[in-house]
Scaffold this motif. Sequence first.
Motif, mmCIF file in Angstrom:
data_model
loop_
_atom_site.group_PDB
_atom_site.id
_atom_site.type_symbol
_atom_site.label_atom_id
_atom_site.label_comp_id
_atom_site.label_asym_id
_atom_site.label_seq_id
_atom_site.Cartn_x
_atom_site.Cartn_y
_atom_site.Cartn_z
ATOM 1 N N GLN A 50 0.793 -1.221 0.000
ATOM 2 C CA GLN A 50 0.000 0.000 0.000
ATOM 3 C C GLN A 50 0.831 1.280 0.000
ATOM 4 O O GLN A 50 0.300 2.363 -0.258
ATOM 5 N N LYS A 51 2.117 1.160 0.295
ATOM 6 C CA LYS A 51 2.975 2.346 0.350
ATOM 7 C C LYS A 51 4.383 1.960 -0.064
ATOM 8 O O LYS A 51 4.692 0.776 -0.252
ATOM 9 N N LEU A 52 5.222 2.984 -0.219
ATOM 10 C CA LEU A 52 6.615 2.725 -0.573
ATOM 11 C C LEU A 52 7.375 2.237 0.654
ATOM 12 O O LEU A 52 7.487 2.942 1.658
ATOM 13 N N ASP A 53 7.882 1.017 0.575
ATOM 14 C CA ASP A 53 8.699 0.451 1.645
ATOM 15 C C ASP A 53 10.158 0.455 1.213
ATOM 16 O O ASP A 53 10.479 0.063 0.077
ATOM 17 N N LEU A 54 11.008 0.884 2.120
ATOM 18 C CA LEU A 54 12.442 0.931 1.856
ATOM 19 C C LEU A 54 13.181 0.096 2.895
ATOM 20 O O LEU A 54 12.805 0.115 4.076
ATOM 21 N N PRO A 55 14.225 -0.608 2.489
ATOM 22 C CA PRO A 55 15.042 -1.301 3.485
ATOM 23 C C PRO A 55 15.714 -0.278 4.392
ATOM 24 O O PRO A 55 15.892 0.881 4.006
ATOM 25 N N PRO A 56 16.065 -0.664 5.608
ATOM 26 C CA PRO A 56 16.610 0.297 6.574
ATOM 27 C C PRO A 56 17.776 1.128 6.056
ATOM 28 O O PRO A 56 17.879 2.324 6.372
ATOM 29 N N PHE A 57 18.633 0.555 5.232
ATOM 30 C CA PHE A 57 19.810 1.309 4.796
ATOM 31 C C PHE A 57 19.475 2.408 3.788
ATOM 32 O O PHE A 57 20.309 3.274 3.508
#
Length: 313
Positions: free
Chosen positions: A290-297
């Motif tokens: 549902q949204k833009l997910d980014l890895p922690p880095f």
Amino acid sequence: MEKIAGHHHISMITKNAKENNNFYQHVLGLRRVKVSVNQDDPSMYHLFYGDLTGSPGTGLTFFEMPFVGHTHRGTNAITRIGLLVPSIESLMYWKERFALFGVEHGEVTTYAGRDALHFEDKEGLRMVLLHHNGEPVPDHWREWDDASVEQQHRILGMGPVEITVRSLGRLSSTLENIFRYTLISRTDKQAIYQSIQGQSFGEIVIVEQEGPDEKPGRGSIHHLAIRVKNSKELRLWEQRIKDSGLKIVKATDRYYFESVYFREENGILFELATDGPGFTADSSVKELGQKLDLPPFLESRRTEIEAKLGPIE
């Protein structure tokens, strides 16, 4: 003895994320389980489709490259994706659905010994729906109840993947001697292998073909990822690849899974990917995709990354 558990996901190139999203969600009825970016080039979207949670073996993923050209088909490429459906009646349902949505498709025929319906998306990506003939499917595959496709005809997950190469023998050797795939059938120009005998969700169809290499573009397949259980097993397979004399292209933690990439002798790019942690590592099942997910880095670069991405819906 460890065995490859089947396909994990397969990754392609698209020119337009918005049109891609419409086709795979609203025509094929797959769930968009993750909106992210190419971790090696975060200026481009990386979209993931699959079952309820994007389970290993159901994942179709796409890198958006807005300026990419046409694919010039040839050899030494991954050339077709099989998708499993429940019945022969499902193939007739999909034939009618494709006609309704203007999807290029053929007649119901056979492929790799199964009833089949060939089709292409608007970018020319070649796929085939296959009646799975009552064969087992992985226990972890889960239906997405909100799919736009009638429940009894929904796509189950990935089936046979076709790879076209100049040297059938070289790819056969990699599958047999490194990964312990089982040879199911073979002719002069084609061989069928399964990671687990009798189970089509880990099947690879090798076609031998002379000619120029495929020039990738929109609708081409970038790589095939195969399943390993966990980090420990991944390290064992990585060492087997090295011991065989093949070069590791990259070993990395993708946050949603760990990966090792290598090319076999025809130049086909494979990835080995772990089953976990999975796409719920940073999202609830309900909120997946549902949204833009980014890895922690990459999280610290969110504002910069979002500014370069266009709307999908």
